[in-house]
Design a protein around this motif. Structure first.
Motif, PDB file in Angstrom:
ATOM      1  N   CYS A 144       0.827  -1.200   0.000  1.00 46.09           N
ATOM      2  CA  CYS A 144       0.000   0.000   0.000  1.00 46.09           C
ATOM      3  C   CYS A 144       0.867   1.258   0.000  1.00 46.09           C
ATOM      4  O   CYS A 144       0.644   2.184  -0.784  1.00 46.09           O
ATOM      5  N   LEU A 145       1.868   1.278   0.864  1.00 45.41           N
ATOM      6  CA  LEU A 145       2.730   2.452   0.962  1.00 45.41           C
ATOM      7  C   LEU A 145       3.649   2.577  -0.242  1.00 45.41           C
ATOM      8  O   LEU A 145       3.929   3.691  -0.703  1.00 45.41           O
ATOM      9  N   TRP A 148       1.759   4.276  -2.825  1.00 51.31           N
ATOM     10  CA  TRP A 148       1.671   5.716  -2.545  1.00 51.31           C
ATOM     11  C   TRP A 148       2.956   6.424  -2.947  1.00 51.31           C
ATOM     12  O   TRP A 148       2.922   7.477  -3.598  1.00 51.31           O
ATOM     13  N   TYR A 149       4.100   5.859  -2.550  1.00 51.28           N
ATOM     14  CA  TYR A 149       5.384   6.493  -2.886  1.00 51.28           C
ATOM     15  C   TYR A 149       5.556   6.602  -4.403  1.00 51.28           C
ATOM     16  O   TYR A 149       5.970   7.650  -4.920  1.00 51.28           O
ATOM     17  N   GLN A 152       3.347   9.315  -5.947  1.00 49.52           N
ATOM     18  CA  GLN A 152       3.921  10.643  -5.759  1.00 49.52           C
ATOM     19  C   GLN A 152       5.091  10.876  -6.721  1.00 49.52           C
ATOM     20  O   GLN A 152       5.191  11.940  -7.354  1.00 49.52           O
ATOM     21  N   GLU A 205      -1.600  -1.544  -5.156  1.00 52.92           N
ATOM     22  CA  GLU A 205      -2.786  -1.268  -4.349  1.00 52.92           C
ATOM     23  C   GLU A 205      -3.785  -2.422  -4.422  1.00 52.92           C
ATOM     24  O   GLU A 205      -4.474  -2.711  -3.433  1.00 52.92           O
ATOM     25  N   SER A 229      -7.733   1.949   2.701  1.00 53.96           N
ATOM     26  CA  SER A 229      -6.640   2.851   2.308  1.00 53.96           C
ATOM     27  C   SER A 229      -6.192   2.495   0.900  1.00 53.96           C
ATOM     28  O   SER A 229      -6.034   3.363   0.024  1.00 53.96           O
ATOM     29  N   LEU A 233      -6.604   4.678  -2.625  1.00 56.07           N
ATOM     30  CA  LEU A 233      -5.459   5.053  -3.452  1.00 56.07           C
ATOM     31  C   LEU A 233      -5.575   4.450  -4.843  1.00 56.07           C
ATOM     32  O   LEU A 233      -5.190   5.076  -5.839  1.00 56.07           O
ATOM     33  N   LEU A 465      -3.147  11.477   4.530  1.00 52.75           N
ATOM     34  CA  LEU A 465      -2.677  11.037   3.226  1.00 52.75           C
ATOM     35  C   LEU A 465      -3.862  10.740   2.317  1.00 52.75           C
ATOM     36  O   LEU A 465      -3.754  10.808   1.097  1.00 52.75           O
ATOM     37  N   LEU A 466      -5.006  10.412   2.924  1.00 54.08           N
ATOM     38  CA  LEU A 466      -6.229  10.191   2.158  1.00 54.08           C
ATOM     39  C   LEU A 466      -7.405  10.270   3.122  1.00 54.08           C
ATOM     40  O   LEU A 466      -7.380   9.676   4.191  1.00 54.08           O
TER      41      LEU A 466
END
Length: 608
Positions: A144-145, A148-149, A152, A205, A229, A233, A465-466
């Motif tokens: 998940c993270l 996100w990274y 971005q 995701e 989450s 995303l 973050l969301l």
């Protein structure tokens, strides 16, 4: 508890950073994968770095929101120091410090997620009796993270956003690292096509949502990523790539089944300053401990360090001392709840929220002035014209100004803050402003002096973050993109109704009647020809103000020229312009060009 752990020296990690120097490849670590981790508890300590990296100086630790995004979107106006001048002018150079800092921090996050995924595989092989469900939950969070990274990274540095039908998919995205490099050669990676980067984000995701499905964390672990989450995303990735069908299916799933709801306005008003953490709207939140071990935020060198953005955008007040010091009306008598005189909200934002009273008020004798006591901070000789002040208060009561202005900003001589957590002080006009000079309220110290405590200097609010309002607006955009304008308009209105303290599912008099209806940004004092007649654009700007998303919307929708025309100027910057052939994307940093043989100057983004 994930939100309070920070293992700074994740000794297991094979690659210590994003640099490509040989010393950072291989053995200079305290432990190797053959001895660590051997338990789920140890694997948790590896996972922690995926979260804690979000506090890096190049992300939410200090610079990204106030210095970089605050300047590039003109959320803020202020001192043109460090690399903020280039950001405010949207005219970056290849050596721009902010672009370099954020690149490093995001790839450090990718590396930490890759290490966690690799470590989980090692653990499963070396300890067959390990709790596989617990391991899968850890891996799900890492995916998940990592998604996100990479999202971005692609939004900042990818050559262009991918559009419907895969348009722009073959342009240059960012380098993809899906494993821990085992050699120096493996750290040399070319830029992948845009379509491949988005495919990885979407895959990450999807995997995260599957691995985290049904998991409900206890309150002590509220900061952990969840199935919702990941799906939120994922829906954002679909919207950003104009895959409207998948976006609608994914986002309505979050809206309908996550059990999340929009906060009532009274809660929302105070949800960005340390109160109401992990609320009904929060889908992914960066936990900030208001009482870290000590020191100067991210520069303290201690574990569990907190963020210090609030040092750069604190309110300006007339208070701050014991009231015995005479108030002489000079700038020296103004008190900041952090560093003095760095940033204030750009004046044009006050007007864009629909504030129509102007700023032409007189200072008149204070009828409560006590001549026997003499002038002090709390016994001022001159006060705001009470007629104007009453009109300003009525604008709030009657909602003739968008109520979100007062979530985001503090009005001079009308609003008050607690400068020491006990005593109230009237907000002063920021002396850097020539017109309005409102102070930032969202993510700002409004009830304590962040720099007054010499032991601990840190923010106390979490960063979203969301959150669900973003999901509502993304769903509205997906509906509009697919031709379902009625549902798109309804979800824009649901977000707006919350802002006006109305039931979100009941039609109201403040509803937008069409997708080109007038918005508060059509303010006759400074009409915005774009946001003033585009509820989708306006709602994303107003609702998510200073939350790190507007820059991506500007770039997706190609609003650079109209934004420059609306804001006109920034402190220390000539009249604003925007270079359409360059400014929608940040440069691949010079250090990356110098250290990665697979990225040549010919692979740099256009215009740099």
């Amino acid at each position: 508890m994930i939100k309070k752990k920070y293992i700074a020296a994740l000794a297991f990690i094979l690659i210590a950073g994003c640099k490509k120097a040989p010393i950072n490849v291989g053995p200079p670590n305290q432990y190797s994968s053959s001895t660590y981790p051997t338990t789920v508890t140890q694997l948790q300590t590896v996972l922690v770095s995926c979260y804690s990296n979000l506090r890096d100086v190049g992300l939410f630790g200090f610079d990204l929101l106030p210095r970089m995004l605050g300047q590039s979107t003109h959320t803020l106006n202020g001192n043109p120091f460090s690399f903020t001048s280039e950001m405010a002018a949207n005219n970056l150079t290849v050596g721009d410090g902010g672009a370099q800092e954020t690149w490093n921090a995001l790839y450090a996050g990718v590396k930490n997620c890759n290490v966690t995924i690799y470590a989980a595989g090692v653990l499963l092989k070396t300890n067959p009796s390990v709790d596989k469900t617990a391991v899968n939950l850890i891996v799900g969070q890492a995916y998940c993270l990592r998604g996100w990274y990479y999202m971005q990274l692609e939004c900042f540095y990818g050559e262009a956003y991918m559009q419907a039908g895969g348009v722009n998919g073959d342009k240059l995205g960012v380098p993809l690292y899906t494993e821990v490099p085992a050699s120096l050669a493996a750290t040399q990676v070319a830029r992948s096509p845009v379509k491949d980067v988005w495919a990885l984000v979407i895959s990450d995701e999807i995997q995260a949502a599957a691995l985290l499905k049904g998991q409900v964390w206890p309150a002590t672990d509220a900061a952990r990523a969840t199935e919702w989450s990941a799906k939120g995303l994922l829906g954002k990735a679909y919207v950003y790539t104009q895959d409207w069908a998948n976006a609608k299916t994914t986002l309505i799933d979050v809206i309908t089944n996550s059990t999340k709801t929009l906060m009532p306005y009274a809660t929302y008003h105070n949800a960005f300053n340390g109160s109401n953490k992990f609320n009904s709207e929060s889908l992914l939140e960066l936990y900030i401990d208001p009482n870290p071990q000590g020191g100067y935020g991210i520069y303290s060198g201690v574990a569990n360090s907190a963020t210090i953005d609030g040092l750069l955008w604190p309110p300006v007040t007339f208070g701050g001392y014991n009231g015995s010091t005479p108030y002489d009306g000079t700038q020296n008598q103004i008190q900041y709840l952090g560093y003095g005189g760095n940033f204030y909200i750009h004046d044009q934002n006050i007007l864009r929220f629909g504030y129509t009273l102007g700023n032409n008020y007189a200072l008149v004798p204070n009828p409560k002035y006590n001549a026997a006591t003499g002038p002090t901070y709390f016994n001022q000789q001159l006060v705001m014209d009470p007629v104007y002040q009453q009109a300003a208060l009525q604008a709030r009561t009657n909602n003739t100004t968008d109520p979100r202005l007062y979530v985001n900003a503090l009005q001079p001589r009308v609003d008050s803050v607690q400068f020491d957590g006990i005593h109230w002080a009237l907000v002063a006009t920021n002396p850097m402003s020539s017109t309005y000079g409102w102070s930032l309220r969202k993510y700002s110290p409004i009830d304590y002096n962040i720099s007054a405590n010499t032991t601990v200097v840190s923010d106390k609010w979490d960063y979203y973050l969301l959150r669900l309002a973003d999901v509502y607006l993304l769903y509205a955009e997906a509906c509009i993109g697919s031709g379902d304008n009625a549902n798109g308009l309804e979800y824009l209105n649901r977000v707006k109704r919350r802002a006006y303290s109305l039931p979100i599912t009941t039609p109201s008099v403040i509803d937008y009647k069409s997708l080109t209806d007038v918005t508060p940004a059509a303010n006759p004092l400074s009409p915005d020809p774009v946001l003033g007649h585009n509820p989708l654009y306006y709602e994303r700007w107003a609702e998510l103000f200073n939350e790190g998303t507007w820059w991506f919307d500007v770039c997706r929708w190609k609003l650079g020229d109209s934004e420059a025309a609306y804001y006109k100027t920034a402190i220390g910057i000539p009249p604003l312009t925007f270079n359409d052939s360059k400014s929608y994307v940040w440069p691949i940093p010079l250090s990356e060009l110098n250290s990665n043989s697979k990225i040549t100057p010919n692979d740099q983004n256009p215009g740099y």
